[in-house]
Motif scaffolding. Structure first.
Motif, PDB file in Angstrom:
ATOM      1  N   ASN A   1      18.028   0.941  78.300  1.00 30.38           N
ATOM      2  CA  ASN A   1      17.361   0.087  79.302  1.00 30.38           C
ATOM      3  C   ASN A   1      17.801   0.440  80.725  1.00 30.38           C
ATOM      4  OD1 ASN A   1      16.129  -1.236  77.215  1.00 30.38           O
ATOM      5  ND2 ASN A   1      17.566  -2.953  77.191  1.00 30.38           N
ATOM      6  N   GLN A   2      17.966   1.722  80.991  1.00 31.26           N
ATOM      7  CA  GLN A   2      18.346   2.173  82.321  1.00 31.26           C
ATOM      8  C   GLN A   2      17.112   2.643  83.072  1.00 31.26           C
ATOM      9  OE1 GLN A   2      21.416   5.214  82.008  1.00 31.26           O
ATOM     10  NE2 GLN A   2      22.634   4.120  83.521  1.00 31.26           N
ATOM     11  N   TRP A   3      17.046   2.267  84.369  1.00 32.62           N
ATOM     12  CA  TRP A   3      15.987   2.779  85.224  1.00 32.62           C
ATOM     13  C   TRP A   3      16.485   4.085  85.825  1.00 32.62           C
ATOM     14  CZ3 TRP A   3      11.257   0.686  85.216  1.00 32.62           C
ATOM     15  CH2 TRP A   3      11.123  -0.609  84.678  1.00 32.62           C
ATOM     16  N   VAL A   4      15.966   5.176  85.321  1.00 32.06           N
ATOM     17  CA  VAL A   4      16.419   6.490  85.761  1.00 32.06           C
ATOM     18  C   VAL A   4      15.750   6.841  87.072  1.00 32.06           C
ATOM     19  CG1 VAL A   4      16.602   8.933  85.147  1.00 32.06           C
ATOM     20  CG2 VAL A   4      16.745   7.180  83.372  1.00 32.06           C
ATOM     21  N   LYS A   5      16.565   7.287  88.038  1.00 29.76           N
ATOM     22  CA  LYS A   5      16.072   7.590  89.380  1.00 29.76           C
ATOM     23  C   LYS A   5      14.994   8.660  89.343  1.00 29.76           C
ATOM     24  CE  LYS A   5      17.539   9.602  93.754  1.00 29.76           C
ATOM     25  NZ  LYS A   5      18.657  10.192  94.507  1.00 29.76           N
ATOM     26  N   THR A   6      13.887   8.368  90.017  1.00 26.61           N
ATOM     27  CA  THR A   6      12.846   9.384  90.196  1.00 26.61           C
ATOM     28  C   THR A   6      12.680   9.623  91.693  1.00 26.61           C
ATOM     29  OG1 THR A   6      11.191   7.605  90.036  1.00 26.61           O
ATOM     30  CG2 THR A   6      11.645   8.874  88.046  1.00 26.61           C
ATOM     31  N   LYS A   7      11.801   8.883  92.338  1.00 32.06           N
ATOM     32  CA  LYS A   7      11.573   9.099  93.759  1.00 32.06           C
ATOM     33  C   LYS A   7      12.405   8.165  94.636  1.00 32.06           C
ATOM     34  CE  LYS A   7       6.847  10.837  93.298  1.00 32.06           C
ATOM     35  NZ  LYS A   7       5.436  10.630  93.683  1.00 32.06           N
ATOM     36  N   ALA A   8      12.760   7.006  94.117  1.00 33.90           N
ATOM     37  CA  ALA A   8      13.495   6.035  94.925  1.00 33.90           C
ATOM     38  C   ALA A   8      14.562   5.382  94.065  1.00 33.90           C
ATOM     39  CB  ALA A   8      12.551   4.971  95.478  1.00 33.90           C
ATOM     40  N   ALA A   9      15.601   4.867  94.713  1.00 31.11           N
ATOM     41  CA  ALA A   9      16.684   4.222  93.980  1.00 31.11           C
ATOM     42  C   ALA A   9      17.317   3.174  94.873  1.00 31.11           C
ATOM     43  CB  ALA A   9      17.730   5.250  93.548  1.00 31.11           C
ATOM     44  N   LYS A  10      17.967   2.204  94.240  1.00 27.66           N
ATOM     45  CA  LYS A  10      18.714   1.215  95.007  1.00 27.66           C
ATOM     46  C   LYS A  10      19.871   1.906  95.724  1.00 27.66           C
ATOM     47  CE  LYS A  10      16.739  -2.786  94.496  1.00 27.66           C
ATOM     48  NZ  LYS A  10      16.251  -3.544  95.662  1.00 27.66           N
ATOM     49  N   TRP A  11      20.316   1.279  96.799  1.00 23.65           N
ATOM     50  CA  TRP A  11      21.333   1.873  97.649  1.00 23.65           C
ATOM     51  C   TRP A  11      22.698   1.314  97.261  1.00 23.65           C
ATOM     52  CZ3 TRP A  11      22.224   0.602 103.447  1.00 23.65           C
ATOM     53  CH2 TRP A  11      22.913   1.652 104.067  1.00 23.65           C
ATOM     54  N   VAL A  12      23.456   0.777  98.211  1.00 27.56           N
ATOM     55  CA  VAL A  12      24.763   0.197  97.938  1.00 27.56           C
ATOM     56  C   VAL A  12      24.572  -1.149  97.235  1.00 27.56           C
ATOM     57  CG1 VAL A  12      26.930  -0.557  98.999  1.00 27.56           C
ATOM     58  CG2 VAL A  12      25.614   1.312 100.029  1.00 27.56           C
ATOM     59  N   SER A  13      25.468  -1.466  96.289  1.00 31.08           N
ATOM     60  CA  SER A  13      25.307  -2.696  95.519  1.00 31.08           C
ATOM     61  C   SER A  13      25.478  -3.925  96.407  1.00 31.08           C
ATOM     62  CB  SER A  13      26.317  -2.747  94.373  1.00 31.08           C
ATOM     63  OG  SER A  13      27.613  -3.025  94.869  1.00 31.08           O
ATOM     64  N   LEU A  14      24.830  -5.012  96.011  1.00 24.74           N
ATOM     65  CA  LEU A  14      24.900  -6.267  96.753  1.00 24.74           C
ATOM     66  C   LEU A  14      26.325  -6.815  96.769  1.00 24.74           C
ATOM     67  CD1 LEU A  14      22.764  -7.890  98.291  1.00 24.74           C
ATOM     68  CD2 LEU A  14      22.447  -9.281  96.241  1.00 24.74           C
ATOM     69  N   ASP A  15      27.104  -6.536  95.725  1.00 21.36           N
ATOM     70  CA  ASP A  15      28.498  -6.991  95.692  1.00 21.36           C
ATOM     71  C   ASP A  15      29.305  -6.384  96.828  1.00 21.36           C
ATOM     72  OD1 ASP A  15      28.022  -8.516  93.463  1.00 21.36           O
ATOM     73  OD2 ASP A  15      28.759  -7.025  92.037  1.00 21.36           O
ATOM     74  N   LYS A  16      29.052  -5.109  97.114  1.00 20.00           N
ATOM     75  CA  LYS A  16      29.761  -4.437  98.208  1.00 20.00           C
ATOM     76  C   LYS A  16      29.366  -5.077  99.548  1.00 20.00           C
ATOM     77  CE  LYS A  16      31.922  -0.826  96.196  1.00 20.00           C
ATOM     78  NZ  LYS A  16      31.868  -1.230  94.807  1.00 20.00           N
ATOM     79  N   TRP A  17      28.084  -5.401  99.700  1.00 16.01           N
ATOM     80  CA  TRP A  17      27.620  -6.066 100.924  1.00 16.01           C
ATOM     81  C   TRP A  17      28.289  -7.426 101.071  1.00 16.01           C
ATOM     82  CZ3 TRP A  17      25.126  -4.965 105.282  1.00 16.01           C
ATOM     83  CH2 TRP A  17      24.562  -5.997 106.026  1.00 16.01           C
ATOM     84  N   ASP A  18      28.330  -8.205  99.987  1.00 16.51           N
ATOM     85  CA  ASP A  18      28.943  -9.536 100.037  1.00 16.51           C
ATOM     86  C   ASP A  18      30.428  -9.462 100.397  1.00 16.51           C
ATOM     87  OD1 ASP A  18      26.539 -10.707  99.375  1.00 16.51           O
ATOM     88  OD2 ASP A  18      27.000 -10.870  97.240  1.00 16.51           O
ATOM     89  N   ALA A  19      31.090  -8.393  99.971  1.00 16.96           N
ATOM     90  CA  ALA A  19      32.527  -8.254 100.231  1.00 16.96           C
ATOM     91  C   ALA A  19      32.829  -8.032 101.709  1.00 16.96           C
ATOM     92  CB  ALA A  19      33.101  -7.103  99.406  1.00 16.96           C
ATOM     93  N   THR A  20      31.801  -7.679 102.494  1.00 21.77           N
ATOM     94  CA  THR A  20      32.018  -7.432 103.927  1.00 21.77           C
ATOM     95  C   THR A  20      31.417  -8.553 104.790  1.00 21.77           C
ATOM     96  OG1 THR A  20      30.013  -6.056 104.001  1.00 21.77           O
ATOM     97  CG2 THR A  20      32.096  -4.923 103.660  1.00 21.77           C
ATOM     98  N   ALA A  21      31.165  -9.711 104.190  1.00 14.98           N
ATOM     99  CA  ALA A  21      30.555 -10.821 104.937  1.00 14.98           C
ATOM    100  C   ALA A  21      31.457 -11.281 106.077  1.00 14.98           C
ATOM    101  CB  ALA A  21      30.231 -11.979 104.003  1.00 14.98           C
ATOM    102  N   GLY A  22      32.625 -11.788 105.745  1.00 11.33           N
ATOM    103  CA  GLY A  22      33.579 -12.201 106.760  1.00 11.33           C
ATOM    104  C   GLY A  22      33.024 -13.244 107.726  1.00 11.33           C
TER     105      GLY A  22
ATOM    106  N   GLY B   1      28.968 -11.287 108.728  1.00 10.08           N
ATOM    107  CA  GLY B   1      28.828 -12.735 108.806  1.00 10.08           C
ATOM    108  C   GLY B   1      28.133 -13.405 107.637  1.00 10.08           C
ATOM    109  N   GLY B   2      27.619 -12.626 106.683  1.00 13.73           N
ATOM    110  CA  GLY B   2      27.005 -13.228 105.496  1.00 13.73           C
ATOM    111  C   GLY B   2      25.674 -13.902 105.737  1.00 13.73           C
ATOM    112  N   ASN B   3      24.942 -13.489 106.771  1.00 10.07           N
ATOM    113  CA  ASN B   3      23.625 -14.070 107.036  1.00 10.07           C
ATOM    114  C   ASN B   3      22.730 -13.928 105.797  1.00 10.07           C
ATOM    115  OD1 ASN B   3      20.698 -13.899 107.890  1.00 10.07           O
ATOM    116  ND2 ASN B   3      21.601 -14.477 109.850  1.00 10.07           N
TER     117      ASN B   3
END
Length: 319
Positions: free
Chosen positions: A81-102, A254-256
């Protein structure tokens, strides 16, 4: 495909970027960074493996897939059940974004040098403006301030259609509305000029599509406006730098919640040389705020990255 759309919608419901109590989401599959060849990970996609599905059957399929790219793709898609990258793919995970909210305190940034980014939408959609503050004196982090606008009259209709809580974000001050059923560019220009009086804006990077007149009017107000074309050449260096800042937790945003939603919508497209540019999954998924941030960083890295001498580039540090 419709399968990809449903999968992405389910992920958005699970991580809270979309609110839909009528949609039950449960996903069995490997994460992007999971080793597909590790047998232990196969159970994540097949909870009844060893009961309704024989492990020997999956092992046989894996053996055929190991050295055959086409069979590997099928194995990962159909067995894991993996979405194998073809033309487009997700970037950095949302968890990494949340970790830099501050926390970002606008008052503490007054007078500090910064770079603006503007993504001026069509008159019916969200317009985004950011200020990006490089590290400064005793503050080693990059910091971000956000502004978002949406037409007031069509907002409720958009909430129902897109299933995105624009009204909630407006109530909490994360989005500003402009009067009427289209974006009021004059109102936005006035706000941007006001930020110039509060912060030391070096330049504002903007997407020239649909923004030339606004850029000219802002330039007349004394702001330095610089085009940032939305192709691989202009966007890739800034995107890769932003990825480093996020993963290294060197940026505080800032976690907007509007920016978080947009970050979760962003996908990347890669060319044959490894350059990347941002794209959105579908029309209702906005990425304007992150594009504005990339535009700001595209201008910041031109001026803020330290210049290295030819001797340093060759590894010669002393003469």
């Amino acid at each position: 495909s419709i399968g990809w759309e449903v999968h992405q919608y389910a992920k958005a419901v699970l991580d809270g970027t979309k609110v839909d109590p009528t949609f039950y989401a449960c996903i069995y599959g490997l994460d992007d960074d999971d080793d597909w060849e590790d047998e232990e990970n196969w159970y994540k996609a097949n909870p009844s493996l060893g009961h309704t599905i024989k492990i020997e059957t999956v092992r046989e399929a894996y053996a055929k897939a190991k050295d055959n790219p086409a069979k590997e793709r099928s194995f990962r898609q159909l067995r894991l059940n993996q979405w194998v990258k073809t033309k487009a793919a997700k970037w950095v995970s949302l968890d990494k974004w949340d970790a830099t909210a501050g926390m970002v305190v606008p008052e503490k940034l007054k007078g500090r040098p910064c770079y603006g980014g503007l993504d001026l939408s069509s008159k019916l959609d969200i317009t985004a403006y950011v200020l990006l503050f490089p590290p400064f004196e005793d503050d080693p982090k990059w910091r971000v301030l956000w502004w978002f606008w949406i037409p007031e009259e069509n907002m409720k209709e958009r909430v129902k259609k897109d299933k995105v809580p624009y009204d909630k974000w407006v109530r909490h001050g994360y989005i500003k509305t402009t009067e009427g059923n289209v974006i009021d560019y004059a109102f936005i220009e006035k706000t941007i000029v006001q930020t110039r009086d509060m912060y030391d804006i070096q330049e504002i990077g903007y997407d020239p599509w649909n923004a030339m007149q606004t850029a000219l009017r802002l330039a007349d107000q004394g702001l330095t406006m610089v085009e940032v074309r939305q192709g691989y050449k202009s966007m890739s260096p800034a995107m890769k730098e932003l990825e480093k800042l996020i993963i290294g937790q060197e940026i505080v945003h800032g976690g907007n919640p509007v920016a978080r939603w947009m970050f979760g919508n962003l996908e990347v497209k890669e060319d044959e040389n490894g350059n990347i540019r941002p794209i959105k999954g579908k029309n209702t998924e906005r990425i304007d705020g992150i594009v504005a941030l990339i535009n700001a960083l595209a201008r910041a890295i031109v001026h803020e990255q330290p210049q290295r001498s030819v001797y340093e580039e060759r590894g010669i540090l002393t003469l």
